[in-house]
Design a protein around this motif. Structure first.
Motif, mmCIF file in Angstrom:
data_model
loop_
_atom_site.group_PDB
_atom_site.id
_atom_site.type_symbol
_atom_site.label_atom_id
_atom_site.label_comp_id
_atom_site.label_asym_id
_atom_site.label_seq_id
_atom_site.Cartn_x
_atom_site.Cartn_y
_atom_site.Cartn_z
ATOM 1 N N HIS A 119 18.499 36.504 44.638
ATOM 2 C CA HIS A 119 18.932 35.232 44.354
ATOM 3 C C HIS A 119 17.816 34.371 43.886
ATOM 4 O O HIS A 119 16.890 34.204 44.759
ATOM 5 N N GLU A 120 17.651 34.008 42.827
ATOM 6 C CA GLU A 120 16.491 33.173 42.323
ATOM 7 C C GLU A 120 16.739 31.627 42.046
ATOM 8 O O GLU A 120 17.780 31.246 41.622
ATOM 9 N N GLN A 121 15.922 30.906 42.359
ATOM 10 C CA GLN A 121 16.148 29.410 42.267
ATOM 11 C C GLN A 121 14.820 28.756 41.660
ATOM 12 O O GLN A 121 13.775 29.275 41.916
ATOM 13 N N THR A 122 14.936 27.414 41.254
ATOM 14 C CA THR A 122 13.630 27.038 40.798
ATOM 15 C C THR A 122 12.961 26.274 42.246
ATOM 16 O O THR A 122 13.695 26.086 43.138
ATOM 17 N N ARG A 123 11.636 26.037 42.127
ATOM 18 C CA ARG A 123 10.923 25.775 43.431
ATOM 19 C C ARG A 123 11.348 24.219 43.713
ATOM 20 O O ARG A 123 11.270 23.998 44.750
ATOM 21 N N ASP A 124 11.560 23.592 42.609
ATOM 22 C CA ASP A 124 12.009 22.042 42.864
ATOM 23 C C ASP A 124 13.171 21.982 43.864
ATOM 24 O O ASP A 124 13.185 21.433 44.758
ATOM 25 N N ILE A 125 14.120 22.786 43.349
ATOM 26 C CA ILE A 125 15.157 22.784 44.357
ATOM 27 C C ILE A 125 15.116 23.300 45.769
ATOM 28 O O ILE A 125 15.522 22.487 46.748
ATOM 29 N N PHE A 126 14.207 24.221 46.065
ATOM 30 C CA PHE A 126 13.711 24.835 47.314
ATOM 31 C C PHE A 126 12.952 23.698 48.079
ATOM 32 O O PHE A 126 13.156 23.317 49.224
ATOM 33 N N GLN A 127 12.292 22.786 47.147
ATOM 34 C CA GLN A 127 11.445 21.891 47.820
ATOM 35 C C GLN A 127 12.204 20.735 48.319
ATOM 36 O O GLN A 127 12.050 20.243 49.333
ATOM 37 N N CYS A 131 18.499 30.844 51.944
ATOM 38 C CA CYS A 131 18.627 30.741 50.532
ATOM 39 C C CYS A 131 20.143 30.271 50.436
ATOM 40 O O CYS A 131 21.191 30.303 51.078
ATOM 41 N N ARG A 132 20.091 28.967 49.475
ATOM 42 C CA ARG A 132 21.339 28.213 49.243
ATOM 43 C C ARG A 132 22.417 29.021 48.718
ATOM 44 O O ARG A 132 23.669 29.082 48.801
ATOM 45 N N VAL A 154 13.599 33.362 52.199
ATOM 46 C CA VAL A 154 13.141 33.021 50.850
ATOM 47 C C VAL A 154 11.617 33.309 50.695
ATOM 48 O O VAL A 154 10.842 32.893 51.698
ATOM 49 N N LYS A 155 11.279 33.643 49.384
ATOM 50 C CA LYS A 155 9.809 33.761 49.245
ATOM 51 C C LYS A 155 9.663 33.456 47.853
ATOM 52 O O LYS A 155 10.416 33.603 46.884
ATOM 53 N N PRO A 156 8.161 32.788 47.575
ATOM 54 C CA PRO A 156 7.991 32.214 46.245
ATOM 55 C C PRO A 156 7.939 33.678 45.311
ATOM 56 O O PRO A 156 7.579 34.553 45.808
ATOM 57 N N ASN A 157 7.948 33.403 44.014
ATOM 58 C CA ASN A 157 7.971 34.544 42.970
ATOM 59 C C ASN A 157 6.212 34.769 42.929
ATOM 60 O O ASN A 157 5.881 34.726 41.643
#
Length: 258
Positions: free
Chosen positions: A171-179, A226-227, A239-242
């Motif tokens: 599942h992919e998210q933007t980093r801003d959302i994870f921040q 992971c949301r 969760v891991k950064p891309n």
């Protein structure tokens, strides 16, 4: 056990300098311009951390190839994904430091080198770019010249900090959302980060978005799951950064494209 060695550069170049490097600057520039014009469309550029130094993101190495901070130890891939209490602490350490280190990367602006490279792409003189950087600055620079640029013209060999994904379902998210998730789960850290930014005390950031912190107890830091997994009521995943970590390999697709 996996042993990872980070190589050092030899004391002398493996090959002698090219003739182009010893020409007076005007002649070298003229030669390069002619080369690009004659090979229009067939030139690929490769960049590393040095191009982003003027944007405020320091490189790992100095002018002669020596490590700028020889005591710095980046987290390794197998440490980040280890399914154990030790791995849990590695993830807390990584995400705490990256939580503080990502905003300077996110807010960095392209410098003249990024703009010059984007111009060469935009003009079709060197349309393809491979970058080892994960700071997204080449894409920012190209979008300034052409908002509708072909995103496939930039290959991020080691990925990008601008996105994250979960390891189980991708599942992919933007980093801003994870921040935002990190800030919500760690209000004290978030408050300290905002206070440091307000006072101009942002920590120095490495090319991978990591910062160095000393004397910190990471046990109090909470790493969000992971949301998207939670929304789908699936088992929470790491969760891991891309980005490609030390000890990790690039994907076959990226390898083949490069």
């Amino acid at each position: 056990m996996v042993r990872i060695s980070i190589p050092t550069l030899p004391k002398a170049p493996l090959i002698p300098p090219s003739g182009l490097s010893i020409l007076p600057l005007p002649q070298a520039a003229s030669y390069l311009a002619q080369f690009l014009e004659n090979g229009k469309g067939n030139t690929v550029m490769l960049t590393g951390a040095g191009v982003s130094v003027d944007s405020g993101i320091r490189a790992y190495r100095g002018e002669k190839g020596t490590y700028s901070n020889p005591n710095y130890k980046p987290i390794l891939y197998h440490e980040l994904v280890e399914d154990s209490d030790r791995g849990d602490m590695f993830r807390r350490r990584y995400w705490a430091r990256s939580f503080l280190g990502y905003p300077p990367v996110r807010d960095a602006e392209p410098n003249p080198t990024h703009i010059y490279i984007a111009a060469l792409q935009h003009l079709g003189l060197a349309p393809k770019l491979i970058t080892q950087n994960v700071d997204n600055l080449h894409r920012k620079a190209y979008s300034l010249l052409s908002p509708t640029y072909d995103k496939s013209s930039i290959l991020e060999l080691h990925g990008t900090l601008a996105k994250v994904h979960c390891l189980k379902h991708r599942h992919e998210q933007t980093r801003d959302i994870f921040q935002e998730d990190i800030a919500r789960m760690n209000p004290i850290w978030d408050q300290e980060a905002k206070e440091a930014e307000r006072k101009g005390r942002r920590p120095r950031t490495n090319p991978d978005g990591d910062v160095e912190l000393h004397g910190v107890d990471y046990r109090s830091f909470n790493v969000p799951p992971c949301r998207i997994c939670e929304k789908e009521k699936a088992k929470a995943s790491m969760v891991k950064p891309n980005v490609v970590f030390f000890g990790e390999t690039i994907t076959p697709e990226v390898r083949d494209e490069s």
